[in-house]
Design a protein around this motif. Structure first.
Motif, mmCIF file in Angstrom:
data_model
loop_
_atom_site.group_PDB
_atom_site.id
_atom_site.type_symbol
_atom_site.label_atom_id
_atom_site.label_comp_id
_atom_site.label_asym_id
_atom_site.label_seq_id
_atom_site.Cartn_x
_atom_site.Cartn_y
_atom_site.Cartn_z
ATOM 1 N N LEU A 12 0.939 -1.415 -0.057
ATOM 2 C CA LEU A 12 -0.051 -0.010 -0.010
ATOM 3 C C LEU A 12 1.009 1.141 -0.010
ATOM 4 O O LEU A 12 0.664 2.191 -0.637
ATOM 5 N N LYS A 13 1.803 1.256 0.913
ATOM 6 C CA LYS A 13 2.635 2.308 0.974
ATOM 7 C C LYS A 13 3.657 2.697 -0.389
ATOM 8 O O LYS A 13 3.609 3.870 -0.590
ATOM 9 N N ASP A 14 3.931 1.586 -1.241
ATOM 10 C CA ASP A 14 4.464 1.846 -2.249
ATOM 11 C C ASP A 14 3.618 2.246 -3.653
ATOM 12 O O ASP A 14 4.062 3.249 -4.107
ATOM 13 N N ILE A 15 2.557 1.787 -3.367
ATOM 14 C CA ILE A 15 1.573 2.554 -4.405
ATOM 15 C C ILE A 15 1.293 3.874 -4.116
ATOM 16 O O ILE A 15 1.510 4.715 -5.012
ATOM 17 N N LEU A 16 1.071 4.341 -2.861
ATOM 18 C CA LEU A 16 0.702 5.643 -2.427
ATOM 19 C C LEU A 16 1.961 6.584 -2.754
ATOM 20 O O LEU A 16 1.610 7.596 -3.337
ATOM 21 N N THR A 17 3.076 6.112 -2.437
ATOM 22 C CA THR A 17 4.393 6.653 -2.666
ATOM 23 C C THR A 17 4.427 6.929 -4.033
ATOM 24 O O THR A 17 4.795 8.141 -4.561
ATOM 25 N N ASP A 18 4.138 5.934 -5.085
ATOM 26 C CA ASP A 18 4.327 6.139 -6.552
ATOM 27 C C ASP A 18 3.506 7.270 -6.958
ATOM 28 O O ASP A 18 3.590 8.144 -7.886
ATOM 29 N N HIS A 19 2.244 7.275 -6.575
ATOM 30 C CA HIS A 19 1.230 8.284 -6.879
ATOM 31 C C HIS A 19 1.604 9.462 -6.496
ATOM 32 O O HIS A 19 1.542 10.481 -7.309
ATOM 33 N N GLN A 20 2.267 9.588 -5.233
ATOM 34 C CA GLN A 20 2.596 11.057 -4.910
ATOM 35 C C GLN A 20 3.745 11.479 -5.710
ATOM 36 O O GLN A 20 3.862 12.793 -6.076
ATOM 37 N N SER A 72 -5.570 14.078 -12.007
ATOM 38 C CA SER A 72 -6.012 15.032 -11.411
ATOM 39 C C SER A 72 -6.581 14.671 -10.134
ATOM 40 O O SER A 72 -6.095 15.414 -9.072
ATOM 41 N N HIS A 73 -7.045 13.513 -9.922
ATOM 42 C CA HIS A 73 -7.699 13.104 -8.668
ATOM 43 C C HIS A 73 -6.237 12.914 -7.823
ATOM 44 O O HIS A 73 -6.171 13.209 -6.592
ATOM 45 N N ILE A 74 -5.189 12.321 -8.321
ATOM 46 C CA ILE A 74 -3.980 12.132 -7.444
ATOM 47 C C ILE A 74 -3.429 13.377 -7.143
ATOM 48 O O ILE A 74 -3.074 13.545 -5.961
ATOM 49 N N ARG A 75 -3.339 14.340 -7.931
ATOM 50 C CA ARG A 75 -2.954 15.566 -7.589
ATOM 51 C C ARG A 75 -3.624 16.291 -6.463
ATOM 52 O O ARG A 75 -3.202 16.953 -5.711
ATOM 53 N N GLU A 76 -5.036 16.098 -6.545
ATOM 54 C CA GLU A 76 -5.946 16.717 -5.624
ATOM 55 C C GLU A 76 -5.533 16.054 -4.180
ATOM 56 O O GLU A 76 -6.135 16.674 -3.094
ATOM 57 N N HIS A 77 -5.124 14.816 -4.112
ATOM 58 C CA HIS A 77 -4.744 14.371 -2.895
ATOM 59 C C HIS A 77 -3.415 14.265 -2.583
ATOM 60 O O HIS A 77 -3.160 13.533 -1.519
ATOM 61 N N GLN A 78 -2.438 15.078 -3.026
ATOM 62 C CA GLN A 78 -1.214 14.971 -2.816
ATOM 63 C C GLN A 78 -0.715 15.003 -1.006
ATOM 64 O O GLN A 78 0.157 14.086 -0.469
ATOM 65 N N SER A 79 -1.420 15.841 -0.520
ATOM 66 C CA SER A 79 -1.220 16.180 0.851
ATOM 67 C C SER A 79 -1.550 14.941 1.469
ATOM 68 O O SER A 79 -0.831 14.565 2.732
ATOM 69 N N HIS A 80 -2.474 14.418 1.293
ATOM 70 C CA HIS A 80 -3.064 13.056 2.094
ATOM 71 C C HIS A 80 -2.147 11.916 1.680
ATOM 72 O O HIS A 80 -2.002 11.170 2.669
ATOM 73 N N LEU A 81 -1.601 11.749 0.604
ATOM 74 C CA LEU A 81 -0.974 10.633 0.282
ATOM 75 C C LEU A 81 0.447 10.530 1.027
ATOM 76 O O LEU A 81 0.661 9.422 1.770
ATOM 77 N N SER A 82 1.138 11.554 1.396
ATOM 78 C CA SER A 82 2.415 11.510 2.254
ATOM 79 C C SER A 82 1.812 11.327 3.703
ATOM 80 O O SER A 82 2.459 10.413 4.471
ATOM 81 N N GLN A 83 0.717 11.918 4.173
ATOM 82 C CA GLN A 83 0.289 11.654 5.344
ATOM 83 C C GLN A 83 -0.262 10.375 5.743
ATOM 84 O O GLN A 83 0.085 9.788 6.991
ATOM 85 N N TRP A 84 -0.705 9.710 4.743
ATOM 86 C CA TRP A 84 -1.178 8.389 4.901
ATOM 87 C C TRP A 84 -0.089 7.195 4.957
ATOM 88 O O TRP A 84 0.185 6.446 6.081
#
Length: 92
Positions: A12-20, A72-84
Motif C-alpha cells: 500500500l505504501k509503495d503504491i501511494l508513494t508512487d502516486h505521490q 487530477s485525482h492524485i494531484r488533488e490528494h497529494q497532501s493526503h498521500l504523504s500523510q497516509w
C-alpha cells in the motif's frame, strides 16, 4: 502463498508513494489498493489504529477508480498521500 499483513502494508505504501511522486496512476492500482485493504481489514491481528487510515485510502481508491482524470485525482490528494504513508509507518 499470500502476503502477510506487513507485506500488504508495504505494498500500500509503495503504491501511494508512487502516486505521490509520479502524480499518475491506473485503475488497476486503485483496484489493487481496494483488494489489499479489504484483506487487511479482515485481519484481527492488525493494529486497530491503522484501520482509520485504511478506510481513508479505500475511499481515495474508490473515488479515483471512477474519476474522470486519475492524474487530477492524485494531484488533488497529494497532501493526503504523504500523510497516509507516514501514519502507516507509525503503526506498522
Amino acid at each position: 502463498m499470500g502476503l502477510n499483513h506487513e507485506h500488504q502494508v508495504h505494498l500500500l505504501k509503495d503504491i501511494l508513494t508512487d502516486h505521490q511522486l509520479d502524480c499518475c496512476g491506473t485503475v488497476a492500482e486503485y483496484e489493487q489498493l481496494e483488494r489489499v485493504i479489504k484483506s487487511l481489514m479482515a485481519n484481527t491481528d492488525l493494529n486497530s489504529n491503522i484501520k482509520h487510515v485504511l478506510e481513508d485510502v479505500y475511499q481515495y481508491s474508490q473515488s479515483g477508480r471512477t474519476a474522470n482524470s486519475i492524474d487530477s485525482h492524485i494531484r488533488e490528494h497529494q497532501s493526503h498521500l504523504s500523510q497516509w504513508v507516514e501514519e502507516m509507518d507509525s503503526y506498522s
